[in-house]
Design an enzyme around this catalytic site. Structure first.
Site, PDB file in Angstrom:
ATOM      1  N   GLN A 101      -3.601  19.400  18.627  1.00 37.51           N
ATOM      2  CA  GLN A 101      -4.357  18.514  19.524  1.00 37.51           C
ATOM      3  C   GLN A 101      -3.576  18.323  20.821  1.00 37.51           C
ATOM      4  OE1 GLN A 101      -4.959  14.203  19.158  1.00 37.51           O
ATOM      5  NE2 GLN A 101      -7.157  14.566  19.098  1.00 37.51           N
ATOM      6  N   TYR A 172      -7.709   8.001  26.425  1.00 37.30           N
ATOM      7  CA  TYR A 172      -6.665   8.725  27.141  1.00 37.30           C
ATOM      8  C   TYR A 172      -7.246   9.413  28.385  1.00 37.30           C
ATOM      9  CZ  TYR A 172      -3.975   7.375  23.110  1.00 37.30           C
ATOM     10  OH  TYR A 172      -3.354   6.612  22.160  1.00 37.30           O
ATOM     11  N   ARG A 224     -12.676  16.438  21.130  1.00 33.21           N
ATOM     12  CA  ARG A 224     -12.856  15.114  20.508  1.00 33.21           C
ATOM     13  C   ARG A 224     -13.264  14.096  21.560  1.00 33.21           C
ATOM     14  NH1 ARG A 224      -9.137  11.347  16.403  1.00 33.21           N
ATOM     15  NH2 ARG A 224     -10.828  11.312  14.914  1.00 33.21           N
ATOM     16  N   GLY A 316      -8.208  10.427   7.121  1.00 37.85           N
ATOM     17  CA  GLY A 316      -6.904  10.176   7.702  1.00 37.85           C
ATOM     18  C   GLY A 316      -6.016   9.292   6.864  1.00 37.85           C
ATOM     19  N   ARG A 317      -6.219   7.973   6.978  1.00 36.66           N
ATOM     20  CA  ARG A 317      -5.294   7.046   6.327  1.00 36.66           C
ATOM     21  C   ARG A 317      -5.263   7.222   4.806  1.00 36.66           C
ATOM     22  NH1 ARG A 317      -7.659   1.954   8.976  1.00 36.66           N
ATOM     23  NH2 ARG A 317      -9.382   3.427   9.014  1.00 36.66           N
TER      24      ARG A 317
END
Ligand SMILES: Cc1cc2nc3c(=O)[nH]c(=O)nc-3n(C[C@H](O)[C@H](O)[C@H](O)COP(=O)(O)O)c2cc1C
Length: 368
Positions: A101, A172, A224, A316-317
């Site tokens: 990424q 971002y 993304r 993910g988590r």
């Protein structure tokens, strides 16, 4: 769909995943001081690489002052090639596809990480406590950053990655250009929605050009995005549908929605009870595969996420808490009730700094 989860998935460019479960990008804050990937990070990826069809690495920065976090591994210079190659080899060694990424943090960075040079589309600070006021980029600098995404993609190709994911989400720099909150420019890079989309699309074009000339046909390029912003003014679902219409005209391999909850509803409009991910999937209408994500913890939630329409689902988590999550789901074993505990981080090859930082930013995922 449940019976297809563990079947191979083939992208339009021929790249094949062994199943439809993805490890989403997750920063570890645990890289070496010199910007290289640490042994702790290698162990963390290795412990989780066996089950998923595709691993998207934590994000790396394409220019030095695009750095977003302490302990973030770097991709902005050829001297990082051996470090990137080690990460690619680890992610791939058990049969997953490895995706790097790539990002620029823009105004979400901090002066101490950027040599006191936080930059963005405009000189508007993020509406968060303590956020630095960025400097607006010049047009020449914008061209340079676009070029840096291409150069880092070239490094990903050389390092042996199977693809890159352009990080246009989570507030971002790429998102900052698309956002009417952070982009107040009145030149060719800002203003109307079409102009605000110019930077994200220019990055996509630059990355795809390198891939076309330097990579094999099945090299993966994902994008993304965050479907909405809570800022006012901020990105709306309608804006995102516009961006999707532009992105689907590019030679991308997949889109990836950054969602907190795989079946969540609109952040901006509390009266709208539609599931955002389903709406995105309907709008994309098969033009590209969509990765969905967000709070999938159990096998039942995984099946429900696929029922939203996503071609691929990222976990993910839950995969941090249980590195064997995919294998356990496949064998019908119970998963999903584990929190990440201090006692288990060694057994689970989780870097200490990642645990400590998650305690601050993701306290609900941590047991003690
Ligand atoms: C520790 C941590 C680090 C993350 N780092 C990134 C990142 O580098 N890039 C990114 O796009 N998203 C990042 N995210 C967001 C995840 O990719 C994912 O969208 C989010 O965790 C929701 O999925 P989950 O509920 O299955 O964890 C991060 C999330 C966590 C928990």
């Amino acid at each position: 769909m449940t019976d297809q989860i563990f079947q191979p998935f083939i992208f339009a460019n021929g790249a094949q995943l062994k199943n439809r479960i993805v490890m989403p990008p997750m920063t570890t804050w645990s890289g070496n001081e010199d910007g290289t990937v640490s042994d702790e990070e290698i162990a963390y990826y290795r412990a989780r690489a066996g089950g998923v069809g595709m691993i998207i690495t934590g994000t790396t920065y394409t220019v030095a002052n695009g750095r977003g976090f302490p302990g973030q591994f770097a991709g902005y210079d050829d001297r990082f090639l051996p470090s990137l190659a080690k990460l690619a080899a680890t992610a791939k060694e058990q049969g997953a596809k490895a995706i790097l990424q790539i990002f620029h943090a823009g105004r979400m960075s901090m002066p101490e990480l950027t040599g006191n040079d936080v930059v963005s589309a405009s000189d508007i600070a993020a509406p968060r406590p303590g956020a630095a006021c960025p400097r607006a980029l010049s047009e020449e600098e914008i061209d340079g950053i676009i070029e840096s995404f291409a150069a880092t993609t070239q490094r990903a190709i050389s390092a042996g990655f199977d693809g890159v994911e352009i990080h246009g989400a989570n507030s971002y720099l790429i998102q900052q250009f698309f956002s009417p909150h952070s982009n107040r420019r009145n030149d060719a890079w800002g203003g109307a929605r079409e102009k605000r989309a110019r930077f994200p699309l220019a990055v996509v074009d630059a990355v795809c050009a390198v891939v076309r000339s330097r990579a094999s046909k099945d090299f993966i390029v994902g994008y993304r995005f965050s479907p909405e912003e809570i800022e006012e003014p901020g990105i709306t679902l309608d804006d995102t549908f516009y961006l999707i219409d532009q992105l689907t005209q590019k030679p991308l391999t997949y889109l990836h929605a950054s969602l907190h909850q795989y079946n969540g509803t609109s952040l901006r409009n509390q009266d709208d009870r539609h599931v955002v991910g389903q709406g995105l999937h309907r709008h994309i209408a098969g033009r590209l595969p969509l990765i969905g994500v967000g709070s999938v913890k159990t096998a039942g939630e995984l099946a429900q996420a696929f029922d939203c329409g996503y071609e691929l689902v990222a976990v993910g988590r839950a995969l941090i808490a249980e590195p064997q999550w995919v294998q356990k789901v496949r064998h019908g074993e119970a998963v999903g009730h584990q929190l990440i505990s201090r006692a288990s981080i060694k057994d689970h090859s989780m870097p200490q700094k990642m645990f400590d930082t998650m305690k601050i930013y993701f306290p609900a995922s941590i047991a003690d």
